[in-house]
Enzyme design. Structure first.
Site, PDB file in Angstrom:
ATOM      1  N   ASP A 135     -56.324  -2.781 -17.183  1.00 55.05           N
ATOM      2  CA  ASP A 135     -54.985  -3.063 -17.716  1.00 55.05           C
ATOM      3  C   ASP A 135     -53.884  -2.662 -16.730  1.00 55.05           C
ATOM      4  OD1 ASP A 135     -55.049  -0.346 -17.919  1.00 55.05           O
ATOM      5  OD2 ASP A 135     -54.882  -0.258 -20.101  1.00 55.05           O
TER       6      ASP A 135
ATOM      7  N   ASP B  91     -59.674   0.607 -20.790  1.00 53.61           N
ATOM      8  CA  ASP B  91     -60.042  -0.291 -19.691  1.00 53.61           C
ATOM      9  C   ASP B  91     -61.451  -0.819 -19.956  1.00 53.61           C
ATOM     10  OD1 ASP B  91     -57.759  -0.156 -17.904  1.00 53.61           O
ATOM     11  OD2 ASP B  91     -58.274   1.957 -17.680  1.00 53.61           O
TER      12      ASP B  91
ATOM     13  N   TRP C 299     -36.192  27.745 -26.503  1.00 52.59           N
ATOM     14  CA  TRP C 299     -37.463  28.077 -27.163  1.00 52.59           C
ATOM     15  C   TRP C 299     -38.674  27.552 -26.412  1.00 52.59           C
ATOM     16  CZ3 TRP C 299     -39.539  25.541 -32.196  1.00 52.59           C
ATOM     17  CH2 TRP C 299     -39.325  24.165 -32.215  1.00 52.59           C
ATOM     18  N   ASP C 300     -38.530  26.523 -25.584  1.00 54.84           N
ATOM     19  CA  ASP C 300     -39.662  26.110 -24.738  1.00 54.84           C
ATOM     20  C   ASP C 300     -40.111  27.298 -23.890  1.00 54.84           C
ATOM     21  OD1 ASP C 300     -37.875  23.693 -25.195  1.00 54.84           O
ATOM     22  OD2 ASP C 300     -39.624  22.686 -24.358  1.00 54.84           O
TER      23      ASP C 300
ATOM     24  N   GLU D  71     -26.487  13.469 -23.244  1.00 55.58           N
ATOM     25  CA  GLU D  71     -27.810  13.504 -22.610  1.00 55.58           C
ATOM     26  C   GLU D  71     -28.862  12.703 -23.368  1.00 55.58           C
ATOM     27  OE1 GLU D  71     -26.658  15.718 -24.606  1.00 55.58           O
ATOM     28  OE2 GLU D  71     -28.293  16.248 -25.960  1.00 55.58           O
TER      29      GLU D  71
ATOM     30  N   GLY E 288     -33.672  22.809 -32.253  1.00 55.43           N
ATOM     31  CA  GLY E 288     -34.868  22.415 -31.492  1.00 55.43           C
ATOM     32  C   GLY E 288     -35.609  21.278 -32.163  1.00 55.43           C
TER      33      GLY E 288
ATOM     34  N   ASP F  25     -34.995  18.225 -32.944  1.00 59.10           N
ATOM     35  CA  ASP F  25     -34.210  17.002 -32.870  1.00 59.10           C
ATOM     36  C   ASP F  25     -35.137  15.825 -32.622  1.00 59.10           C
ATOM     37  OD1 ASP F  25     -34.180  18.805 -30.420  1.00 59.10           O
ATOM     38  OD2 ASP F  25     -33.734  16.890 -29.489  1.00 59.10           O
TER      39      ASP F  25
ATOM     40  N   GLU G 170     -45.889  15.865 -24.541  1.00 57.54           N
ATOM     41  CA  GLU G 170     -44.918  16.733 -25.214  1.00 57.54           C
ATOM     42  C   GLU G 170     -45.269  16.994 -26.680  1.00 57.54           C
ATOM     43  OE1 GLU G 170     -41.405  14.486 -25.943  1.00 57.54           O
ATOM     44  OE2 GLU G 170     -40.061  16.216 -26.002  1.00 57.54           O
TER      45      GLU G 170
HETATM   46  O1  LIG Z   1     -38.698  20.201 -24.465  1.00 54.86           O
HETATM   47  C1  LIG Z   1     -37.309  20.310 -24.361  1.00 54.86           C
HETATM   48  C2  LIG Z   1     -36.621  19.914 -25.638  1.00 54.86           C
HETATM   49  O2  LIG Z   1     -36.872  18.511 -25.801  1.00 54.86           O
HETATM   50  C3  LIG Z   1     -36.354  17.924 -27.004  1.00 54.86           C
HETATM   51  O3  LIG Z   1     -34.970  18.065 -27.124  1.00 54.86           O
HETATM   52  C4  LIG Z   1     -34.164  17.863 -25.972  1.00 54.86           C
HETATM   53  O4  LIG Z   1     -33.833  16.521 -25.805  1.00 54.86           O
HETATM   54  C5  LIG Z   1     -32.783  16.006 -26.621  1.00 54.86           C
HETATM   55  C6  LIG Z   1     -32.514  14.575 -26.185  1.00 54.86           C
HETATM   56  O5  LIG Z   1     -32.286  14.499 -24.836  1.00 54.86           O
HETATM   57  C7  LIG Z   1     -31.541  16.894 -26.538  1.00 54.86           C
HETATM   58  O6  LIG Z   1     -30.487  16.413 -27.272  1.00 54.86           O
HETATM   59  C8  LIG Z   1     -31.935  18.293 -27.005  1.00 54.86           C
HETATM   60  O7  LIG Z   1     -30.847  19.149 -27.065  1.00 54.86           O
HETATM   61  C9  LIG Z   1     -32.963  18.785 -26.045  1.00 54.86           C
HETATM   62  O8  LIG Z   1     -33.338  20.098 -26.388  1.00 54.86           O
HETATM   63  C10 LIG Z   1     -36.997  18.640 -28.175  1.00 54.86           C
HETATM   64  O9  LIG Z   1     -36.637  18.070 -29.389  1.00 54.86           O
HETATM   65  C11 LIG Z   1     -36.626  20.121 -28.139  1.00 54.86           C
HETATM   66  O10 LIG Z   1     -37.269  20.784 -29.204  1.00 54.86           O
HETATM   67  C12 LIG Z   1     -37.130  20.705 -26.844  1.00 54.86           C
HETATM   68  O11 LIG Z   1     -36.680  22.023 -26.742  1.00 54.86           O
HETATM   69 CA    CA Z   2     -55.914   1.530 -17.079  1.00 53.95          CA
END
Ligand SMILES: OC[C@H]1O[C@H](O[C@H]2O[C@H](CO)[C@@H](O)[C@H](O)[C@H]2O)[C@H](O)[C@@H](O)[C@@H]1O
Ligand code: CA
Length: 728
Positions: free
Chosen positions: A92, A101, A284-285, A397, A449, A451, A655
């Site tokens: 693919d 594949d 928090w990551d 962002e 977090g 979102d 993720e």
């Molecule tokens: O892993 C990093 C973070 O990723 C997501 O949220 C992030 O991206 C959003 C869109 O770009 C942004 O608005 C947000 O503020 C960022 O933290 C995830 O949902 C988060 O939990 C995580 O920390």
């Molecule tokens: Ca492939």
């Protein structure tokens, strides 16, 4: 030494060593060392771990002479084999070899002993995709020919993934903001401007950094580095203005001796980024990653993140969502005390350990008073806190289409194009109170977090969530314990750590923190706990009612130690079955999410998605209350899902996962898709908190489980085997 065209004898090299050693020849190693931006020394992979997994290879189509069991090496022309492999097996054409594949799934390669003349077969998706990964990496190192250990292709998948995480992924995700790394750390895949370029903002309290970066910008014009001083008064208006010139927020630096010049210089304190489009220090990551770093023996990096958090609290007043200007008004779920205590536990014999603990706790106290226990986040009536950051406007962002459905009607109303309206709304030329209300909650969602999620959309800033209040309870009990145990119950508060809320407090004692914790627990019992449902819920501080969205964050009350043993038992019996799926815990229940469709699309923090932090906090919470079997079972399911996708999909680590999807759980099309899927040939970094959950989760499993995982045994099969064994 040998040219990259000549075969190189790798006889004495550990078949599982890092690519630097395995593929780096003298010349390429020298090149890598010259270009290496800093010395992020990676600990050697533990030989014992590998031995434990040896002999437990998955029972899949093996190579022809597997019976002989002699370690075999292949002699391979990198480019030619890569081309043949992709042409034949990547049907693919996505530069990955996966179970989707439909090639013959067998490729013959020459053995090293015969200088490539005798040929044997490499068979099956897993070994072929490992071959693709090894060749891709060898090519990165400039190699034309390699001797490749067969063991590197047939390696037990649990050993392979753990090894990649510990040896490669952490290193690939490590950043240091200084002259050695600014071109990598400064890159922002989210930059929406027409001229993305590295930009660093320095807080007024760190003039030495301004001088340092200005010199770099001057000496290395090719970087196009712009160095700017941050205004001392950080208002929402100011942050909005900065959206025209987004940039990195400077982090902690330390004076160190340069290994080459032997001169003292400023160096950035290293940290780990989540990966994908998230190339900065997150709140928090970082905590989740530090759990993985600690079990990977990278205490230095976990410590570095705590030090950077303390710097952020000192200079920016909070731990921002992440260290970019556009994240400055909001924070993320707070974990600093637990993080600092775990690091302290590992460094307590070092001379500066006590200072590290003091600085971290002072920073956490400051953050507590000025961010979480102050208005607007504090609800003065209930005494509980909310994710309610300041600011206005559309978060720049996010992916460009995220708010189209919300904003289009307003653009029409004002007779403007979409872009014209966004510009006018962001600069307050157009005022729309309804939209302000929408974005107040949206900012809250991002601070949480989670979102985004239907649990929080349009209401977040009003909710005293079970997650935030569990975390603050943990701050309170941790702070009390540290003051009592390490500072003779009297911690002096230096002037720079006082806040508007604590300006008259010269020293802290444990009693007031214990009291706060007791009060919070009592309020949560009263407002958030449902005896009937056996779980905690969010509380709406405006409507003054408990929500009914069932969220996996109910288990954070166990992680924090806030739940009584009775509440914990109820959560295990009543709540857990509602969240447990094939691959572990789902973020929220299907019933709570409600129907989804074109008009109401999936949100990534709702059913059916599962996230590493939810799993890790729940496992830890279950262990804390003695639910070992539940913790082991949940960890097994999560790790099984990750391992299976890793084996079947060319080493993918992403993720988040769809925990209800046994075949391809990494496929998530909600919102901005999934980070970590889009690599060519070989995965380079995985994803920060999933990497962490993998190595952290393995520590929870017993040896038998770890072996079963290595043979890709689903949980139910494993359980039946154990039950049958126990029946005898
Ligand atoms: O892993 C990093 C973070 O990723 C997501 O949220 C992030 O991206 C959003 C869109 O770009 C942004 O608005 C947000 O503020 C960022 O933290 C995830 O949902 C988060 O939990 C995580 O920390
Ligand atoms: Ca492939």
């Amino acid at each position: 030494m040998s040219s990259s065209n000549a075969p190189q004898r790798q006889g004495s090299i550990d078949p599982f060593s890092h690519p630097d050693d395995y593929y780096g020849n003298e010349e390429s190693l020298a090149r890598i060392r010259r270009g290496r931006t800093f010395s992020a020394s990676v600990n050697a992979y533990s030989r014992e771990d590998i031995n434990e997994f040896l002999g437990t290879l998955p029972s899949r189509r093996g190579s022809q002479d597997e019976a002989s069991r002699r370690p075999r090496k292949f002699f391979i022309d990198v480019e030619e084999t890569l081309e043949a492999l992709l042409k034949q097996e990547d049907t693919d054409q996505n530069m990955q070899i996966t179970i989707e594949d439909v090639g013959p799934k067998v490729l013959s390669v020459g053995t090293a002993n015969s200088s490539g003349i005798n040929r044997v077969d490499v068979r099956g998706t897993y070994m072929l995709s490992n071959l693709l990964q090894e060749l891709t990496i060898a090519k990165d190192y400039g190699r034309k020919h390699i001797e490749l250990d067969e063991a590197r292709l047939s390696e037990n998948p649990v050993a392979r993934l753990s090894r990649l995480i510990k040896n490669m992924f952490w290193k690939a995700l490590t950043r240091r903001i200084d002259g050695s790394n600014i071109e990598v750390a400064g890159r922002d895949p989210k930059d929406w401007t027409s001229d993305p370029r590295p930009r660093v903002y320095i807080p007024p309290g760190a003039p030495e950094q301004f001088e340092y970066y200005s010199k770099i910008a001057e000496e290395r014009p090719e970087l196009r580095l712009e160095v700017l001083m941050l205004q001392s008064d950080i208002t929402p208006e100011y942050i909005n203005q900065l959206n025209a010139k987004p940039g990195l927020l400077a982090l902690a630096m330390e004076k160190k001796i340069n290994e080459v010049t032997k001169e003292e210089e400023l160096q950035g304190v290293p940290f780990v980024v989540p990966g994908g489009r998230f190339n900065e220090l997150y709140g928090w990551d970082s905590y989740m990653e530090s759990l993985g770093l600690l079990v990977s023996d990278r205490v230095d990096l976990a410590k570095g993140m705590v030090v950077n958090f303390c710097f952020e609290i000192k200079h920016y007043g909070k731990v921002p969502n992440a260290n970019r200007t556009y994240y400055l008004t909001r924070s993320q779920p707070p974990f600093l005390t637990d993080m600092a205590l775990r690091v302290y536990d590992r460094i307590k014999l070092e001379p500066d350990a006590k200072d590290f603990l003091r600085d971290s706790i002072l920073a956490a106290i400051k953050e507590y008073y000025s961010v979480w226990a102050a208005e607007p986040r504090l609800d003065p009536v209930s005494g509980l806190s909310r994710y309610r950051p300041e600011g206005w406007g559309v978060p720049p962002e996010t992916e460009p289409t995220h708010f189209t459905h919300i904003l289009t009607p307003y653009a029409k109303k004002h007779g403007m194009s979409f872009d014209e309206f966004v510009k006018a709304y962001n600069s307050r030329e157009v005022v729309e109170p309804e939209l302000d209300e929408y974005f107040l909650h949206d900012r809250g969602v991002r601070e949480s977090g989670h979102d985004t999620s239907y649990r929080l959309e349009r209401v977040c800033a009003n909710l005293a969530t079970v997650d935030l209040n569990s975390l603050l309870y943990k701050y309170e009990v941790d702070i009390a314990r540290v003051i009592r145990t390490h500072f003779k119950d009297k911690l002096e508060i230096p002037a720079e750590f006082r806040t508007a809320q604590s300006q008259n407090i010269d020293f802290e004692t444990s009693a007031s923190w214990d009291r706060r914790a007791r009060k919070r627990k009592q309020k949560m019992d009263q407002l958030c706990w449902s005896e009937e449902k056996g779980m905690f819920f969010d509380y709406d501080t405006v409507k003054k009612e408990r929500q009914d969205y069932e969220t996996a964050t109910t288990f954070w009350a166990m992680w924090a130690g806030l739940a009584t043993p009775q509440q914990a038992a109820k959560m295990v019996v009543q709540a857990l079955p509602r969240f447990e799926h094939f691959g572990g815990l789902v973020s929220g229940t299907e019933e709570s999410r409600g129907a989804v469709g074109l008009e109401r699309p999936n949100r990534q923090w709702d059913y059916p998605y599962g996230w590493a932090p939810q799993q890790m906090l729940a496992w830890t919470g279950f262990l804390r209350y003695g639910y070992q079997d539940e913790a082991e079972r949940l960890a097994y399911k999560w790790l099984y899902m990750i391992t299976k996708a890793f084996v079947d999909f060319n080493g993918v680590v992403v993720e988040k996962y769809d925990v209800t999807r046994p075949i391809d759980p990494h496929r998530v099309d909600a919102e901005y898709g999934n980070q970590g899927t889009d690599f060519k040939g070989a995965p380079r970094e995985g994803f920060g908190w999933v990497n962490a959950s993998y190595v952290y989760g393995l520590e929870i499993l017993n040896a038998h489980m770890r072996r079963s995982l290595g043979t890709i045994t689903p949980y139910d099969t494993y359980k039946k085997a154990i039950d049958a064994q126990n029946a005898f």
